[in-house]
Design an enzyme around this catalytic site. Sequence first.
Site, mmCIF file in Angstrom:
data_model
loop_
_atom_site.group_PDB
_atom_site.id
_atom_site.type_symbol
_atom_site.label_atom_id
_atom_site.label_comp_id
_atom_site.label_asym_id
_atom_site.label_seq_id
_atom_site.Cartn_x
_atom_site.Cartn_y
_atom_site.Cartn_z
ATOM 1 N N HIS A 87 -9.209 -6.906 -1.109
ATOM 2 C CA HIS A 87 -8.533 -6.501 -0.318
ATOM 3 C C HIS A 87 -8.825 -4.984 -0.202
ATOM 4 O O HIS A 87 -9.047 -4.291 0.810
ATOM 5 C CB HIS A 87 -6.984 -6.486 -0.600
ATOM 6 C CG HIS A 87 -5.985 -6.185 0.553
ATOM 7 N ND1 HIS A 87 -5.759 -4.935 0.569
ATOM 8 C CD2 HIS A 87 -5.530 -6.968 1.382
ATOM 9 C CE1 HIS A 87 -4.861 -4.458 1.739
ATOM 10 N NE2 HIS A 87 -4.862 -5.949 2.256
ATOM 11 N N ASP A 113 -4.224 0.604 -3.207
ATOM 12 C CA ASP A 113 -4.376 -0.566 -2.959
ATOM 13 C C ASP A 113 -4.682 -1.542 -3.972
ATOM 14 O O ASP A 113 -4.254 -1.126 -5.003
ATOM 15 C CB ASP A 113 -5.826 -0.658 -1.982
ATOM 16 C CG ASP A 113 -5.462 -1.874 -1.013
ATOM 17 O OD1 ASP A 113 -5.424 -3.020 -1.278
ATOM 18 O OD2 ASP A 113 -5.284 -1.436 0.392
ATOM 19 N N SER A 123 -2.803 -4.380 7.378
ATOM 20 C CA SER A 123 -3.600 -3.591 6.265
ATOM 21 C C SER A 123 -4.803 -2.888 6.949
ATOM 22 O O SER A 123 -4.908 -1.739 6.526
ATOM 23 C CB SER A 123 -4.220 -4.415 5.214
ATOM 24 O OG SER A 123 -3.027 -4.829 4.188
#
Length: 446
Positions: free
Chosen positions: A121, A90, A332
Amino acid sequence: MHRIFLITVALALLTASPASAITPPPIDPGALPPDVTGPDQPTEQRVLCASPTTLPGSGFHDPPWSNTYLGVADAHKFATGAGVTVAVIDTGVDASPRVPAEPGGDFVDQAGNGLSDCDAHGTLTASIIAGRPAPTDGFVGVAPDARLLSLRQTSEAFEPVGSQANPNDPNATPAAGSIRSLARAVVHAANLGVGVINISEAACYKVSRPIDETSLGASIDYAVNVKGVVVVVAAGNTGGDCVQNPAPDPSTPGDPRGWNNVQTVVTPAWYAPLVLSVGGIGQTGMPSSFSMHGPWVDVAAPAENIVALGDTGEPVNALQGREGPVPIAGTSFAAAYVSGLAALLRQRFPDLTPAQIIHRITATARHPGGGVDDLVGAGVIDAVAALTWDIPPGPASAPYNVRRLPPPVVEPGPDRRPITAVALVAVGLTLALGLGALARRALSRR
């Protein structure tokens, strides 16, 4: 028994496609990239790091709606992920006592180790997978006893040294992260001995303008079929290059998943059933409007109004948008819930292969009316059912075309740019920020 039969029959359609339709490319094991960390080229940080935040009036005493919807607390009666390692490929992870990620490698910054998240994120996805509980709030990850390894593979904050920003088209501005580096990250994670790999990223391109992603296909095959890793990927969010695919044509019953109608390819999601591709739903259980459709979508999980742990280890539910905080959302995070479930299953059923873990997740999902569709695949995951139902283990390996291929031929001409450039997006970041300009450009392997 009736429900299991319906799902088993429907799952046969997940990999079936007409001979004339688009299908995932055959995998060439000979294209496996080396196990080398570091960026494709030297990079430098151009943007300040982002941090998640909270919406006004938020309270986190109760468990997130997503945990309640999926039955996470009940699932912990059977497994907590102990003894299982999950690699999070990621934007990096900001480690904290509640998100105790360990360094797994950095493909963005040559001097990094994966434990820095400038994009707000990777930390969120990691916390959903294996965040630890605390007495101060109701948040806990799906597999709170799992070990986390962070591999930073992409970042909006970094760009190649010497690259020039395009103020008229931010999407054309180079940024750190590519299909090449994603392939290397998958190989590296697999060689670290992980049991699950989470990839909350997606690259989209038109069917008429394919790219060379042989290294990515080879790396996924290596992780799954050689190293025995369950690979979970996001289905992707609409926006930019990710133009929504049309629904299957009911007048062509021989193509129930709509392979003939695919207009946008999403990678690595379309490597299903080798990977487990995850779409998103909202709090009503309906498919998220932004979740990319496709015949490769296997299952779905919560993707809206997400609560996670931020860089300090405290609950967050928003990112900063142009006009203030906006709720966290994106496929995600749906993928992260499924990776957490995969970790629980790897603990409870240590002898199952990756294909059998995927089969258990899909066969026990809350399937839609038709058994399977292009929005949620076999349905929304059911954590307790996946952990407890008595079902056949399924085939030991996924049906997939693996063979050595000749080198791809790239035709020169006016379409060369679309053939060699796609947007590799951490699917959740762009949607949550509400900034389409955050889509990154990433070169595929030539």
